[in-house]
Design a protein around this motif. Structure first.
Motif, mmCIF file in Angstrom:
data_model
loop_
_atom_site.group_PDB
_atom_site.id
_atom_site.type_symbol
_atom_site.label_atom_id
_atom_site.label_comp_id
_atom_site.label_asym_id
_atom_site.label_seq_id
_atom_site.Cartn_x
_atom_site.Cartn_y
_atom_site.Cartn_z
ATOM 1 N N MET A 1 0.807 -1.486 -3.908
ATOM 2 C CA MET A 1 0.604 -2.069 -2.614
ATOM 3 C C MET A 1 -0.582 -3.027 -2.713
ATOM 4 O O MET A 1 -1.598 -2.694 -3.296
ATOM 5 N N ASP A 2 -0.444 -4.202 -2.134
ATOM 6 C CA ASP A 2 -1.539 -5.156 -2.201
ATOM 7 C C ASP A 2 -2.431 -5.051 -0.962
ATOM 8 O O ASP A 2 -2.175 -4.264 -0.054
ATOM 9 N N VAL A 3 -3.494 -5.854 -0.921
ATOM 10 C CA VAL A 3 -4.474 -5.790 0.161
ATOM 11 C C VAL A 3 -3.827 -6.103 1.506
ATOM 12 O O VAL A 3 -4.105 -5.446 2.515
ATOM 13 N N LYS A 4 -2.938 -7.097 1.536
ATOM 14 C CA LYS A 4 -2.259 -7.463 2.786
ATOM 15 C C LYS A 4 -1.492 -6.264 3.346
ATOM 16 O O LYS A 4 -1.551 -5.981 4.540
ATOM 17 N N GLU A 5 -0.789 -5.563 2.476
ATOM 18 C CA GLU A 5 -0.010 -4.413 2.915
ATOM 19 C C GLU A 5 -0.905 -3.279 3.398
ATOM 20 O O GLU A 5 -0.597 -2.609 4.384
ATOM 21 N N LEU A 6 -2.034 -3.048 2.707
ATOM 22 C CA LEU A 6 -2.960 -1.991 3.120
ATOM 23 C C LEU A 6 -3.572 -2.294 4.483
ATOM 24 O O LEU A 6 -3.677 -1.411 5.343
ATOM 25 N N LEU A 7 -3.969 -3.548 4.693
ATOM 26 C CA LEU A 7 -4.530 -3.933 5.984
ATOM 27 C C LEU A 7 -3.490 -3.799 7.093
ATOM 28 O O LEU A 7 -3.788 -3.326 8.188
ATOM 29 N N TYR A 8 -2.275 -4.209 6.799
ATOM 30 C CA TYR A 8 -1.204 -4.086 7.786
ATOM 31 C C TYR A 8 -0.956 -2.621 8.124
ATOM 32 O O TYR A 8 -0.783 -2.267 9.280
ATOM 33 N N GLN A 9 -0.952 -1.777 7.104
ATOM 34 C CA GLN A 9 -0.726 -0.356 7.336
ATOM 35 C C GLN A 9 -1.816 0.224 8.232
ATOM 36 O O GLN A 9 -1.523 0.952 9.181
ATOM 37 N N MET A 10 -3.075 -0.112 7.948
ATOM 38 C CA MET A 10 -4.162 0.403 8.778
ATOM 39 C C MET A 10 -4.044 -0.094 10.215
ATOM 40 O O MET A 10 -4.238 0.663 11.165
ATOM 41 N N PHE A 11 -3.699 -1.370 10.391
ATOM 42 C CA PHE A 11 -3.537 -1.931 11.723
ATOM 43 C C PHE A 11 -2.420 -1.231 12.491
ATOM 44 O O PHE A 11 -2.584 -0.834 13.637
ATOM 45 N N MET A 12 -1.265 -1.078 11.868
ATOM 46 C CA MET A 12 -0.120 -0.471 12.538
ATOM 47 C C MET A 12 -0.357 1.003 12.838
ATOM 48 O O MET A 12 0.044 1.500 13.888
ATOM 49 N N GLU A 13 -0.998 1.721 11.941
ATOM 50 C CA GLU A 13 -1.288 3.129 12.200
ATOM 51 C C GLU A 13 -2.232 3.269 13.386
ATOM 52 O O GLU A 13 -2.107 4.187 14.189
ATOM 53 N N ASN A 14 -3.180 2.335 13.506
ATOM 54 C CA ASN A 14 -4.098 2.360 14.645
ATOM 55 C C ASN A 14 -3.349 2.060 15.940
ATOM 56 O O ASN A 14 -3.597 2.690 16.965
ATOM 57 N N GLU A 15 -2.428 1.105 15.900
ATOM 58 C CA GLU A 15 -1.634 0.736 17.076
ATOM 59 C C GLU A 15 -0.653 1.847 17.477
ATOM 60 O O GLU A 15 -0.531 2.181 18.644
ATOM 61 N N LEU A 16 0.075 2.371 16.516
ATOM 62 C CA LEU A 16 1.136 3.330 16.790
ATOM 63 C C LEU A 16 0.644 4.766 16.913
ATOM 64 O O LEU A 16 1.354 5.616 17.433
ATOM 65 N N LYS A 17 -0.519 5.043 16.361
ATOM 66 C CA LYS A 17 -1.120 6.384 16.391
ATOM 67 C C LYS A 17 -0.385 7.397 15.525
ATOM 68 O O LYS A 17 -0.429 8.587 15.780
ATOM 69 N N TRP A 18 0.338 6.931 14.502
ATOM 70 C CA TRP A 18 0.934 7.829 13.525
ATOM 71 C C TRP A 18 0.988 7.103 12.182
ATOM 72 O O TRP A 18 1.034 5.888 12.122
ATOM 73 N N PRO A 19 0.974 7.850 11.081
ATOM 74 C CA PRO A 19 0.972 7.221 9.763
ATOM 75 C C PRO A 19 2.334 6.618 9.416
ATOM 76 O O PRO A 19 3.378 7.201 9.709
ATOM 77 N N LEU A 20 2.307 5.446 8.812
ATOM 78 C CA LEU A 20 3.527 4.783 8.363
ATOM 79 C C LEU A 20 3.874 5.242 6.958
ATOM 80 O O LEU A 20 2.996 5.565 6.162
#
Length: 84
Positions: A1-20
């Motif tokens: 996983m690259d940096v873009k994907e890690l940042l996206y994952q952190m953003f979406m988990e914060n928005e959705l309130k569950w781990p992707l």
């Protein structure tokens, strides 16, 4: 996983309130917005191969791991010099 994907994952988990899952992050970062189409044939092939190999490896298991690095490397190809 690259940096873009890690940042996206952190953003979406914060928005959705569950781990992707790893597959969800890959799909979100490798599909065209508003469609279900991958950005390239290569991205589609890697996603399909990874999913297939994970299913075969963990068949019958109740909760397989989210990511298996060995299966990911096999699906995406050999590690290329200069890539993390």
């Amino acid at each position: 996983m690259d940096v873009k994907e890690l940042l996206y994952q952190m953003f979406m988990e914060n928005e959705l309130k569950w781990p992707l899952t790893f597959q969800e992050v890959f799909d979100k970062t490798h599909k065209k917005k508003g469609t279900n189409q991958y950005i390239s044939d290569r991205a589609r092939e890697v996603a399909e191969l990874y999913s297939q190999q994970m299913t075969e490896k963990y068949i019958g298991e109740e909760e397989p791991p989210q990511l298996n690095p060995e299966v990911w490397v096999a699906a995406s190809g050999a590690i290329k010099k200069g890539y993390v």
